[in-house]
Write an enzyme that holds these catalytic residues in place. Structure first.
Site, PDB file in Angstrom:
ATOM      1  N   LYS A 220      15.189  86.447  32.846  1.00 29.05           N
ATOM      2  CA  LYS A 220      16.293  86.039  33.735  1.00 29.05           C
ATOM      3  C   LYS A 220      16.647  87.245  34.595  1.00 29.05           C
ATOM      4  O   LYS A 220      17.627  87.945  34.320  1.00 29.05           O
ATOM      5  CB  LYS A 220      17.543  85.712  32.890  1.00 29.05           C
TER       6      LYS A 220
ATOM      7  N   GLU B 297       9.287  89.593  22.685  1.00 25.63           N
ATOM      8  CA  GLU B 297      10.674  89.138  22.794  1.00 25.63           C
ATOM      9  C   GLU B 297      10.703  87.746  23.416  1.00 25.63           C
ATOM     10  O   GLU B 297       9.821  87.377  24.187  1.00 25.63           O
ATOM     11  CB  GLU B 297      11.445  90.175  23.633  1.00 25.63           C
ATOM     12  N   ASP B 298      11.712  86.978  23.068  1.00 29.49           N
ATOM     13  CA  ASP B 298      11.823  85.632  23.634  1.00 29.49           C
ATOM     14  C   ASP B 298      12.277  85.681  25.090  1.00 29.49           C
ATOM     15  O   ASP B 298      11.664  85.089  25.962  1.00 29.49           O
ATOM     16  CB  ASP B 298      12.765  84.739  22.791  1.00 29.49           C
TER      17      ASP B 298
ATOM     18  N   ARG C 130      16.265  75.690  17.798  1.00 31.38           N
ATOM     19  CA  ARG C 130      15.062  76.539  17.810  1.00 31.38           C
ATOM     20  C   ARG C 130      13.785  75.724  17.648  1.00 31.38           C
ATOM     21  O   ARG C 130      12.713  76.133  18.068  1.00 31.38           O
ATOM     22  CB  ARG C 130      15.116  77.552  16.653  1.00 31.38           C
TER      23      ARG C 130
ATOM     24  N   ASP D 165      17.272  89.293  29.267  1.00 33.32           N
ATOM     25  CA  ASP D 165      18.458  88.804  29.978  1.00 33.32           C
ATOM     26  C   ASP D 165      19.160  90.010  30.622  1.00 33.32           C
ATOM     27  O   ASP D 165      18.717  90.506  31.648  1.00 33.32           O
ATOM     28  CB  ASP D 165      19.322  88.060  28.941  1.00 33.32           C
TER      29      ASP D 165
ATOM     30  N   PHE E  13      21.855  78.711  30.430  1.00 38.89           N
ATOM     31  CA  PHE E  13      21.578  78.973  29.024  1.00 38.89           C
ATOM     32  C   PHE E  13      20.512  78.003  28.532  1.00 38.89           C
ATOM     33  O   PHE E  13      20.680  76.798  28.572  1.00 38.89           O
ATOM     34  CB  PHE E  13      22.839  78.854  28.172  1.00 38.89           C
ATOM     35  N   ILE E  14      19.392  78.555  28.078  1.00 41.12           N
ATOM     36  CA  ILE E  14      18.266  77.721  27.647  1.00 41.12           C
ATOM     37  C   ILE E  14      18.077  77.777  26.131  1.00 41.12           C
ATOM     38  O   ILE E  14      18.408  78.777  25.494  1.00 41.12           O
ATOM     39  CB  ILE E  14      16.944  78.128  28.359  1.00 41.12           C
TER      40      ILE E  14
ATOM     41  N   GLY F  72      14.566  84.771  17.609  1.00 42.63           N
ATOM     42  CA  GLY F  72      14.178  83.983  18.787  1.00 42.63           C
ATOM     43  C   GLY F  72      12.706  84.015  19.143  1.00 42.63           C
ATOM     44  O   GLY F  72      12.174  83.060  19.699  1.00 42.63           O
TER      45      GLY F  72
ATOM     46  N   ASP G 291      17.904  79.758  20.509  1.00 39.39           N
ATOM     47  CA  ASP G 291      18.982  78.979  19.882  1.00 39.39           C
ATOM     48  C   ASP G 291      20.283  79.037  20.657  1.00 39.39           C
ATOM     49  O   ASP G 291      20.494  79.899  21.508  1.00 39.39           O
ATOM     50  CB  ASP G 291      19.267  79.543  18.485  1.00 39.39           C
TER      51      ASP G 291
HETATM   52  P1  IMP Z   1      19.799  90.924  26.505  1.00 41.22           P
HETATM   53  O1  IMP Z   1      20.071  92.091  25.613  1.00 41.22           O
HETATM   54  O2  IMP Z   1      21.013  90.522  27.280  1.00 41.22           O
HETATM   55  O3  IMP Z   1      18.592  91.085  27.380  1.00 41.22           O
HETATM   56  O4  IMP Z   1      19.642  89.677  25.548  1.00 41.22           O
HETATM   57  C1  IMP Z   1      18.458  89.258  25.038  1.00 41.22           C
HETATM   58  C2  IMP Z   1      18.736  88.297  23.903  1.00 41.22           C
HETATM   59  O5  IMP Z   1      19.793  87.395  24.210  1.00 41.22           O
HETATM   60  C3  IMP Z   1      17.532  87.414  23.685  1.00 41.22           C
HETATM   61  O6  IMP Z   1      16.663  87.988  22.760  1.00 41.22           O
HETATM   62  C4  IMP Z   1      18.147  86.114  23.189  1.00 41.22           C
HETATM   63  O7  IMP Z   1      18.288  86.180  21.786  1.00 41.22           O
HETATM   64  C5  IMP Z   1      19.516  86.078  23.808  1.00 41.22           C
HETATM   65  N1  IMP Z   1      19.544  85.209  25.001  1.00 41.22           N
HETATM   66  C6  IMP Z   1      19.701  85.578  26.284  1.00 41.22           C
HETATM   67  N2  IMP Z   1      19.691  84.523  27.116  1.00 41.22           N
HETATM   68  C7  IMP Z   1      19.510  83.439  26.325  1.00 41.22           C
HETATM   69  C8  IMP Z   1      19.388  82.020  26.603  1.00 41.22           C
HETATM   70  O8  IMP Z   1      19.437  81.529  27.741  1.00 41.22           O
HETATM   71  N3  IMP Z   1      19.208  81.238  25.510  1.00 41.22           N
HETATM   72  C9  IMP Z   1      19.134  81.707  24.243  1.00 41.22           C
HETATM   73  N4  IMP Z   1      19.234  83.020  23.939  1.00 41.22           N
HETATM   74  C10 IMP Z   1      19.424  83.878  24.976  1.00 41.22           C
HETATM   75 MG    MG Z   2      16.458  87.407  20.682  1.00 45.35          MG
END
Ligand code: IMP
Ligand code: MG
Length: 181
Positions: A130, A98-99, A164, A102, A151-152, A43, A158
């Protein structure tokens, strides 16, 4: 605009300005350091390649691949390392690129793992955040844009490996993922 996209959240221009600004801040903070940009596949690849061109300092790049999501839109809560770093990070000032932050599960797990390898420093740079969805306490040292609880996709992000390559970031229509879950 792609017909699976509800609306554009951030335009190409807004993304460019944000990435430039992050690059300027990193350039200011990492003078004289041994900077390693650690991109989390896949990502953050688009973000990394733009960001590194706005960092006016010597730096190296490396990649890790982790899996938290599978192909769905909700985190599974478990983190798996699919590809590890190619190098020893001792003496490096590691900046995780990181992208999106979340739940925070991915970065919290990675921070613990990488701390154990004894780098000089370790910080986080995320393009999107987020904050409403955070489940664990993770703090991004550099954070670009806040995102609502939707969800973006696009600019590297992706859904099921698609979208992507969109140059902007948009909210994915719910019908695209709800019919599959
Ligand atoms: P976390 O471990 O829940 O913080 O998840 C982070 C990862 O979830 C990111 O690196 C993304 O790959 C994926 N992710 C979380 N939210 C989104 C979204 O809205 N769109 C796409 N990928 C997401
Ligand atoms: Mg990711």
């Amino acid at each position: 605009m792609n017909s699976d996209i509800e609306n554009i959240l951030y335009s190409e221009e807004k993304l460019r300005e944000t990435v430039e600004d992050l690059g300027r801040r990193i350039t200011r903070d990492y003078k004289g350091k041994k900077l390693l940009l650690l991109s989390i596949l896949k990502g953050s690849v688009v973000f990394l390649t733009d960001l590194m061109r706005h960092i006016d300092l010597p730096c190296e790049i490396d990649f890790m691949a982790v899996s938290t999501y599978g192909s769905g839109v909700k985190s599974s809560g478990t983190v798996r390392i699919l590809k590890d770093l190619d190098r020893d990070i001792r003496d490096y000032d590691v900046l995780i690129v990181e992208d999106i932050l979340d739940s925070g599960m991915t970065l919290s797990y990675l921070m613990d793992l990488l701390y154990g390898r004894d780098p000089s420093s370790i910080k986080i740079c995320t393009l999107f955040d987020k904050p409403e969805r955070r489940k664990v306490d993770v703090y991004a040292d550099y954070s670009g844009l806040k995102v609502p609880d939707e969800f973006i996709v696009g600019y590297g992000l992706d859904y099921a490996e698609k979208y992507r390559n969109l140059p902007y970031v948009g909210i994915l229509k719910r019908e695209v993922y709800e019919k599959k879950e």
